[in-house]
Design a protein around this motif. Structure first.
Motif, PDB file in Angstrom:
ATOM      1  N   ALA A 292      -1.555   4.827  -5.603  1.00 43.05           N
ATOM      2  CA  ALA A 292      -2.754   3.517  -5.538  1.00 43.05           C
ATOM      3  C   ALA A 292      -3.516   3.565  -6.727  1.00 43.05           C
ATOM      4  CB  ALA A 292      -3.351   3.860  -4.296  1.00 43.05           C
TER       5      ALA A 292
ATOM      6  N   PRO B 195       0.781  -1.212  -0.151  1.00 45.37           N
ATOM      7  CA  PRO B 195       0.105  -0.103  -0.124  1.00 45.37           C
ATOM      8  C   PRO B 195       0.978   1.229   0.159  1.00 45.37           C
ATOM      9  CG  PRO B 195       0.031  -0.724   2.189  1.00 45.37           C
ATOM     10  CD  PRO B 195       0.763  -1.818   1.203  1.00 45.37           C
TER      11      PRO B 195
ATOM     12  N   SER C 175      -6.451  -2.893   2.146  1.00 47.85           N
ATOM     13  CA  SER C 175      -5.185  -2.418   2.655  1.00 47.85           C
ATOM     14  C   SER C 175      -4.974  -2.766   4.093  1.00 47.85           C
ATOM     15  CB  SER C 175      -5.377  -1.052   2.884  1.00 47.85           C
ATOM     16  OG  SER C 175      -6.300  -0.453   3.394  1.00 47.85           O
TER      17      SER C 175
ATOM     18  N   LYS D  47      -4.699   1.454  -1.245  1.00 48.43           N
ATOM     19  CA  LYS D  47      -4.592   0.210  -2.096  1.00 48.43           C
ATOM     20  C   LYS D  47      -5.691   0.744  -3.358  1.00 48.43           C
ATOM     21  CE  LYS D  47      -2.944  -3.218  -1.759  1.00 48.43           C
ATOM     22  NZ  LYS D  47      -1.585  -3.868  -1.966  1.00 48.43           N
TER      23      LYS D  47
ATOM     24  N   ALA E 231      -8.221   3.962  -6.109  1.00 50.46           N
ATOM     25  CA  ALA E 231      -7.742   3.852  -4.838  1.00 50.46           C
ATOM     26  C   ALA E 231      -8.764   3.721  -3.962  1.00 50.46           C
ATOM     27  CB  ALA E 231      -6.888   4.983  -4.605  1.00 50.46           C
TER      28      ALA E 231
END
Length: 275
Positions: free
Chosen positions: A233, A4, A265, A259, A237
């Motif tokens: 990300a 992450p 995450s 993430k 995200a």
């Protein structure tokens, strides 16, 4: 290994010396994450006209503050540099239409070494820094982060190091554990809702939309690293808050993991939770 990206609130330089919830959380965070091959820190304390990355053999510890306890100036974080990776960072940014300078002298300012001293105290992971450009705003830093997304697939931990709130004009008169006032919690709560709801456009316009935005960030340098971490990300995200607390009432010490959609995450952080 895909890591992450993180946004960390690094607080006052004295964070390693003070017993606070944020210090305790950061001291355990490194063991909760897969070990990175290298760490790239987007630091609020390195401002340049355009993006710049450092490329050194061993990082000097920069004590970029004054008037703090003497033991703080004795602290060192001599992490190895990552010159080859710095070249790749510059190449990725240039391929996305942004120039990037390579600085062969600069070490780590306290936006980098203070949290890393807690997370990875052995200083045995290569570290490099990327600067911020406050005059270019939030959208620019989101673009910077997105240009670097591929690094995470190679085991690089991308950290945006700043502060969820940062009005130092209100610092005096507050104790370490004083509760945060409404203008601090109101801003942090709005950001949390926007991040976890995927309202990226609202975040990009936070200075107009968020309550007390200009009060909490009279200047933007401590909030912009969040956009770099969010961008890293990817466009889909997913944000998760791993920690929330306040020190000296006016500094929210929130930590977020980002993430790509479809990857948790919290799984990546192996159980890190809000303290």
């Amino acid at each position: 290994m895909t890591l992450p990206s993180l946004f960390l609130s690094h607080g006052a330089p004295t964070l390693p010396l003070t017993e606070t919830p944020a210090r305790t959380f950061l001291a355990g965070l490194g063991t909760q994450l897969p070990r990175p091959k290298a760490i790239l820190v987007i630091s609020a304390h390195w401002e340049t006209e355009g993006p710049a990355v450092n490329a050194v053999a061993v990082n000097e510890t920069i004590h970029d503050f004054h008037g703090f306890p003497r033991p703080l100036y004795a602290m060192r974080y001599p992490a190895p540099g990552a010159a080859e990776l710095a070249g790749r960072v510059a190449a990725l940014l240039r391929a996305s239409g942004m120039d990037c300078d390579i600085d062969t002298r600069r070490g780590l300012d306290h936006g980098a070494w203070v949290p890393l001293l807690l997370m990875y105290p052995d200083a045995d992971i290569p570290v490099l820094q990327l600067s911020v450009q406050p005059h270019l705003g939030a959208a620019h830093h989101l673009r910077v982060g997105r240009a670097l997304q591929a690094l995470q697939d190679d085991g690089v931990l991308i950290i945006g190091s700043g502060s969820m709130t940062h009005d130092l004009s209100e610092f005096r008169g507050h104790g370490l554990d004083d509760p945060a006032p409404a203008w601090v919690t109101g801003f942090a709560d709005w950001c949390h809702d926007a991040l976890t709801s995927g309202r990226t456009d609202d975040l990009l316009n936070y200075r107009e939309l968020a309550p007390f935005a200009r009060k909490n960030h009279p200047s933007e340098e401590h909030f912009l690293p969040l956009f770099g971490a969010l961008g890293a990300a990817g466009t889909d995200a997913v944000a998760e808050r791993l920690h929330a607390s306040a020190t000296f009432a006016i500094l929210r010490m929130d930590v977020y993991a980002f993430k790509a959609a479809g990857a948790s995450s919290r799984d990546a952080a192996q159980g890190a939770a809000v303290a």
